[in-house]
Write a protein that holds these residues in place. Structure first.
Motif, PDB file in Angstrom:
ATOM      1  N   UNK A   1      68.607  14.003  95.223  1.00  0.00           N
ATOM      2  CA  UNK A   1      67.695  15.033  95.710  1.00  0.00           C
ATOM      3  C   UNK A   1      68.379  16.086  96.567  1.00  0.00           C
ATOM      4  N   UNK A   2      69.318  15.639  97.457  1.00  0.00           N
ATOM      5  CA  UNK A   2      69.985  16.609  98.342  1.00  0.00           C
ATOM      6  C   UNK A   2      70.680  17.728  97.579  1.00  0.00           C
ATOM      7  N   UNK A   3      71.212  17.386  96.407  1.00  0.00           N
ATOM      8  CA  UNK A   3      72.018  18.364  95.683  1.00  0.00           C
ATOM      9  C   UNK A   3      71.209  19.233  94.737  1.00  0.00           C
ATOM     10  N   UNK A   4      69.970  18.818  94.487  1.00  0.00           N
ATOM     11  CA  UNK A   4      69.196  19.484  93.452  1.00  0.00           C
ATOM     12  C   UNK A   4      69.110  21.009  93.611  1.00  0.00           C
ATOM     13  N   UNK A   5      68.835  21.512  94.830  1.00  0.00           N
ATOM     14  CA  UNK A   5      68.717  22.974  94.938  1.00  0.00           C
ATOM     15  C   UNK A   5      70.038  23.695  94.683  1.00  0.00           C
ATOM     16  N   UNK A   6      71.165  22.996  94.830  1.00  0.00           N
ATOM     17  CA  UNK A   6      72.460  23.660  94.792  1.00  0.00           C
ATOM     18  C   UNK A   6      73.070  23.707  93.398  1.00  0.00           C
ATOM     19  N   UNK A   7      72.482  22.983  92.455  1.00  0.00           N
ATOM     20  CA  UNK A   7      73.101  22.919  91.153  1.00  0.00           C
ATOM     21  C   UNK A   7      72.016  22.850  90.088  1.00  0.00           C
ATOM     22  N   UNK A   8      71.875  23.921  89.329  1.00  0.00           N
ATOM     23  CA  UNK A   8      70.792  23.959  88.357  1.00  0.00           C
ATOM     24  C   UNK A   8      71.127  23.134  87.121  1.00  0.00           C
ATOM     25  N   UNK A   9      72.394  23.079  86.758  1.00  0.00           N
ATOM     26  CA  UNK A   9      72.820  22.335  85.571  1.00  0.00           C
ATOM     27  C   UNK A   9      73.965  21.412  85.965  1.00  0.00           C
ATOM     28  N   UNK A  10      73.926  20.193  85.498  1.00  0.00           N
ATOM     29  CA  UNK A  10      75.054  19.309  85.741  1.00  0.00           C
ATOM     30  C   UNK A  10      74.973  18.598  87.078  1.00  0.00           C
ATOM     31  N   UNK A  11      75.814  17.569  87.212  1.00  0.00           N
ATOM     32  CA  UNK A  11      75.801  16.721  88.397  1.00  0.00           C
ATOM     33  C   UNK A  11      76.970  17.109  89.295  1.00  0.00           C
ATOM     34  N   UNK A  12      76.701  17.422  90.579  1.00  0.00           N
ATOM     35  CA  UNK A  12      77.810  17.691  91.490  1.00  0.00           C
ATOM     36  C   UNK A  12      78.603  16.400  91.710  1.00  0.00           C
ATOM     37  N   UNK A  13      79.893  16.527  91.967  1.00  0.00           N
ATOM     38  CA  UNK A  13      80.620  15.318  92.352  1.00  0.00           C
ATOM     39  C   UNK A  13      81.499  15.592  93.559  1.00  0.00           C
ATOM     40  N   UNK A  14      81.998  14.509  94.144  1.00  0.00           N
ATOM     41  CA  UNK A  14      82.822  14.632  95.335  1.00  0.00           C
ATOM     42  C   UNK A  14      84.215  14.170  94.970  1.00  0.00           C
ATOM     43  N   UNK A  15      85.182  15.058  95.105  1.00  0.00           N
ATOM     44  CA  UNK A  15      86.572  14.718  94.820  1.00  0.00           C
ATOM     45  C   UNK A  15      87.229  14.292  96.117  1.00  0.00           C
ATOM     46  N   UNK A  16      87.740  13.052  96.136  1.00  0.00           N
ATOM     47  CA  UNK A  16      88.443  12.579  97.322  1.00  0.00           C
ATOM     48  C   UNK A  16      89.919  12.464  96.971  1.00  0.00           C
ATOM     49  N   UNK A  17      90.776  13.090  97.762  1.00  0.00           N
ATOM     50  CA  UNK A  17      92.213  12.937  97.561  1.00  0.00           C
ATOM     51  C   UNK A  17      92.650  11.700  98.341  1.00  0.00           C
ATOM     52  N   UNK A  18      93.192  10.705  97.607  1.00  0.00           N
ATOM     53  CA  UNK A  18      93.635   9.456  98.228  1.00  0.00           C
ATOM     54  C   UNK A  18      95.152   9.426  98.249  1.00  0.00           C
ATOM     55  N   UNK A  19      95.728   9.058  99.383  1.00  0.00           N
ATOM     56  CA  UNK A  19      97.166   8.846  99.421  1.00  0.00           C
ATOM     57  C   UNK A  19      97.445   7.667 100.328  1.00  0.00           C
ATOM     58  N   UNK A  20      98.269   6.731  99.850  1.00  0.00           N
ATOM     59  CA  UNK A  20      98.654   5.590 100.675  1.00  0.00           C
ATOM     60  C   UNK A  20      97.415   4.844 101.184  1.00  0.00           C
ATOM     61  N   UNK A  21      96.419   4.722 100.321  1.00  0.00           N
ATOM     62  CA  UNK A  21      95.166   4.002 100.600  1.00  0.00           C
ATOM     63  C   UNK A  21      94.325   4.638 101.703  1.00  0.00           C
ATOM     64  N   UNK A  22      94.552   5.923 101.993  1.00  0.00           N
ATOM     65  CA  UNK A  22      93.740   6.598 103.002  1.00  0.00           C
ATOM     66  C   UNK A  22      93.134   7.870 102.395  1.00  0.00           C
ATOM     67  N   UNK A  23      91.826   8.046 102.552  1.00  0.00           N
ATOM     68  CA  UNK A  23      91.213   9.299 102.086  1.00  0.00           C
ATOM     69  C   UNK A  23      91.754  10.447 102.945  1.00  0.00           C
ATOM     70  N   UNK A  24      92.306  11.472 102.291  1.00  0.00           N
ATOM     71  CA  UNK A  24      93.018  12.507 103.025  1.00  0.00           C
ATOM     72  C   UNK A  24      92.218  13.805 103.097  1.00  0.00           C
ATOM     73  N   UNK A  25      91.551  14.136 101.995  1.00  0.00           N
ATOM     74  CA  UNK A  25      90.790  15.378 101.971  1.00  0.00           C
ATOM     75  C   UNK A  25      89.668  15.220 100.947  1.00  0.00           C
ATOM     76  N   UNK A  26      88.584  15.962 101.127  1.00  0.00           N
ATOM     77  CA  UNK A  26      87.465  15.826 100.199  1.00  0.00           C
ATOM     78  C   UNK A  26      86.894  17.187  99.853  1.00  0.00           C
ATOM     79  N   UNK A  27      86.269  17.241  98.712  1.00  0.00           N
ATOM     80  CA  UNK A  27      85.679  18.490  98.260  1.00  0.00           C
ATOM     81  C   UNK A  27      84.448  18.188  97.420  1.00  0.00           C
ATOM     82  N   UNK A  28      83.348  18.862  97.734  1.00  0.00           N
ATOM     83  CA  UNK A  28      82.152  18.753  96.908  1.00  0.00           C
ATOM     84  C   UNK A  28      82.263  19.794  95.807  1.00  0.00           C
ATOM     85  N   UNK A  29      82.051  19.378  94.567  1.00  0.00           N
ATOM     86  CA  UNK A  29      82.185  20.322  93.458  1.00  0.00           C
ATOM     87  C   UNK A  29      80.819  20.545  92.817  1.00  0.00           C
TER      88      UNK A  29
END
Lengths: 441, 220
Positions: A150-178
């Motif tokens: 529901x939170x994402x519904x207004x922001x994306x008319x088509x398709x499912x948003x996803x969250x890209x997490x950059x992992x290095x050495x078993x630690x989440x380093x940076x994230x991006x909502x797409x």
């Protein structure tokens, strides 16, 4: 054009393609990564074994025989068709729903109709290996299409948003909502025209957004700001990214996680060559962060998540601390001046506890149509006495809307177009050492 | 000229051929350099290299005309047959048929206007340019039309630059004087290039907002 030395020095922490490949991808189990991750079906099997939720596979087509025997009736109204070895979104078809009044006909994200013959041709191409890197024969499979949270519904008319997490050495380093757009045909790949939004690692709240490598303040075609969205289940998402890295034993990894409305966070895909635009959306150099976690030893998911939140969270100006229920704001703050529907403007205001009433520059008032003058008031200023008009307006500071009356004055000689006075600061505490940077609009 | 080169020429190896062979690693290095340091990649090292050599066979002006015609006819043919929903290889074969037909027409026109220079071009350099169509179409499917055009222009620039280097008399003279020095020099340079992990020039532009931001935060 000479590039100033300063510019080069400031670019040192940024991760480029050369450094990504040499320092991070190659030493991180590269061959293993290629074998496992560039084959999506085996990856899903590994994930499943490790107890990590992934979207359900609805059908696998390995040969022409499978294709002709496939029971088309078994497909739900909405599904995704993928090549096992596809990369950067190639060869993926997203089916949005069934076409009305027609059996075996579906609708794509761009509203074009798809019939069995189209699907067969596409699957045939997949089997021939047209979408893989190597051109070897491939496998096609159907996958359930997640329901958008529901939170994402207004922001994306088509398709499912996803969250890209950059992992290095078993630690989440940076994230991006797409956020997919109609231009990206419902896909979340940035180079296909999806929006990338930076995410604060501590809170899971979004920050700056980029579309085709330029900053945007609104989702195209709307007046919605992609800033300040709170991603639900944030710690759980970081923990899933950690588990995915442990399960695959690839030390540098992009983990794509989507949130299903009913089933919650799920790992969509793993990426061994994550794109570098993530550092632009986060306004944070990735190389610097990667160096900080190199060599750290992490034993469990909780610890990995804590380290990520402590090290990389809270650097954004979106962060809002609270003292006695009051938000802390700095000497300069981003405010929105609202005159009515679609009549608003965002600017940096000076927070001035020496003034009682807020002041808005005439140029701004004219631009958004703040012209209903309530009354006039005589004021004494350093320039002498003058008669100033007062108008009604709504100010929005840090998400708090304040209905108020403001002065309109000529501020052409002043640095800031807006001054916020004591009258409108009752819900805030002012910390003069806190100073936001002027963002690009 | 050293004895080795003289011996080869006297034994019947054409001088131009020796030059072209020795230029190959140099041009390959140029393309690698533009990829890793500048960030201009075109359709990869093989396509740019082979088109540069095709230009040597056709001349630069004719080469660019053929390059453009091959691409345009291939793309038009692809648009034309899009609605037939063909499988990949037959589809490519149809596209190449369109390209072949265009080249055929080109020679008819050249014959009609007595363009003897053009008629002297052998078929081989033209055929070499055909894989370009496949690369172009692939890029279009994967990255969209705009990216495909950018990559094509990059390839054209790289190939033209390479052509200028291959046909540069001074450099040809130099490598014929030192034929065996070319190999170690190029090897050492490429090993160093392969270890380079700095930002590419195009990345300095791509990340300009981020760099500006870092600069601002450092000042605070």
């Amino acid at each position: 054009m000479a590039i100033p030395l300063n510019y080069l020095l400031n670019s040192r922490g940024i991760l480029g393609i050369n450094a990504r490949n040499q320092h991070y991808i190659r030493p991180s189990g590269f061959k293993r990564a290629l074998r496992i991750i560039d084959n999506k079906l085996p990856t899903k099997r590994i994930m499943k074994k490790a107890g990590i939720p992934t979207p359900e596979t609805l059908g696998v087509i390995k040969s022409m025989r499978d294709l002709y025997r496939f029971a088309w009736g078994s497909l739900p109204p909405s599904f995704i068709l993928k090549p096992n070895r596809g990369y950067t979104g190639r060869g993926i078809i997203i089916v949005y729903g069934k076409k009305k009044n027609e059996r075996f006909a579906w609708v794509k994200a761009d509203r074009s109709v798809l019939r069995i013959r189209d699907l067969q041709t596409h699957i045939h191409s997949i089997l021939e290996g047209d979408y893989g890197k190597s051109g070897l024969s491939d496998i096609a499979y159907f996958e359930e299409r997640l329901k958008i949270a529901k939170v994402f519904k207004p922001y994306s008319s088509r398709g499912i948003p996803d969250i890209r997490i950059i992992m290095y050495n078993k630690i989440p380093v940076m994230a991006q909502l797409r956020l997919p757009t109609s231009h990206s045909e419902g896909k979340a790949n940035l180079h296909l025209g999806a929006i990338g939004v930076g995410v604060d690692m501590a809170t899971g709240i979004t920050t700056n957004a980029i579309l085709n490598n330029t900053f945007i303040e609104y989702i195209p075609g709307t007046r919605l700001s992609p800033r300040g969205i709170k991603i639900p289940n944030w710690s759980q998402i970081l923990s899933l990214a950690y588990q995915s890295q442990v399960a695959t034993r690839v030390n540098f990894l992009g983990v794509d996680i989507a949130i299903d409305r009913e089933k919650g966070p799920m790992v969509l895909e793993l990426n061994t060559r994550p794109g570098l635009a993530v550092q632009v959306a986060n306004l944070a150099p990735l190389g610097e962060r990667l160096e900080r976690v190199r060599g750290l030893k992490v034993g469990n998911a909780k610890r990995a998540v804590n380290i990520a939140q402590d090290l990389f969270g809270g650097e954004t100006e979106e962060e809002v601390e609270e003292v006695g229920g009051k938000k802390i704001i700095g000497a300069n703050e981003l405010v929105e001046i609202i005159a009515g529907e679609n009549k608003k403007i965002e600017t940096i205001a000076k927070i001035d506890t020496g003034a009682y009433r807020s002041v808005v520059a005439k140029t701004i008032a004219d631009a958004i149509g703040l012209d209903k003058i309530e009354r006039y008031k005589r004021v004494r200023s350093s320039l002498g006495e003058e008669e100033r008009p007062i108008v009604k307006a709504v100010l929005k500071i840090h998400g708090v809307a304040i209905e108020t009356e403001v002065f309109i004055a000529d501020r052409n000689e002043m640095k800031k177009d807006v001054i916020i006075g004591r009258k409108d600061l009752k819900q805030f505490v002012v910390d003069p050492t806190k100073n936001i940077l002027i963002k690009k609009t | 000229m050293p004895e080795l080169t003289q011996y080869m020429i006297l034994s019947g190896v054409p001088k131009e051929l020796i030059g072209l062979i020795l230029m190959l690693p140099i041009v390959a290095t140029l393309i690698a350099f533009s990829r890793e340091i500048i960030g201009v990649k075109g359709f990869g090292i093989y396509t740019s290299l082979i088109i540069a050599y095709a230009f040597v066979g056709t001349g630069l002006a004719n080469g660019v005309v053929i390059f453009a015609l091959v691409l345009i006819s291939g793309t038009l043919m692809r648009l034309f047959i899009r609605h037939f929903r063909l499988l990949y290889l037959p589809r490519m074969a149809v596209v190449l048929t369109g390209v072949a037909f265009t080249i055929f027409l080109m020679f008819i026109v050249a014959a009609f206007y007595h363009q003897t220079e053009f008629l002297k071009i052998s078929l081989f350099p033209i055929i070499i340019m055909i894989p370009l169509v496949e690369k172009f179409i692939g890029a279009q499917i994967e990255r969209g039309p705009q990216a495909a055009i950018t990559l094509t222009v990059e390839t054209l620039v790289l190939a033209s630059l390479s052509y200028l280097i291959i046909t540069w008399g001074w450099l040809t003279g130099l490598i014929l004087d030192w034929p065996l020095a070319v190999f170690p020099a190029v090897l050492i340079f490429n090993v160093l290039l392969g270890k380079w992990t700095g930002l590419r020039l195009t990345e300095l532009v791509r990340f300009r907002e981020l760099i500006k931001y870092v600069e601002l935060s450092n000042k605070q």
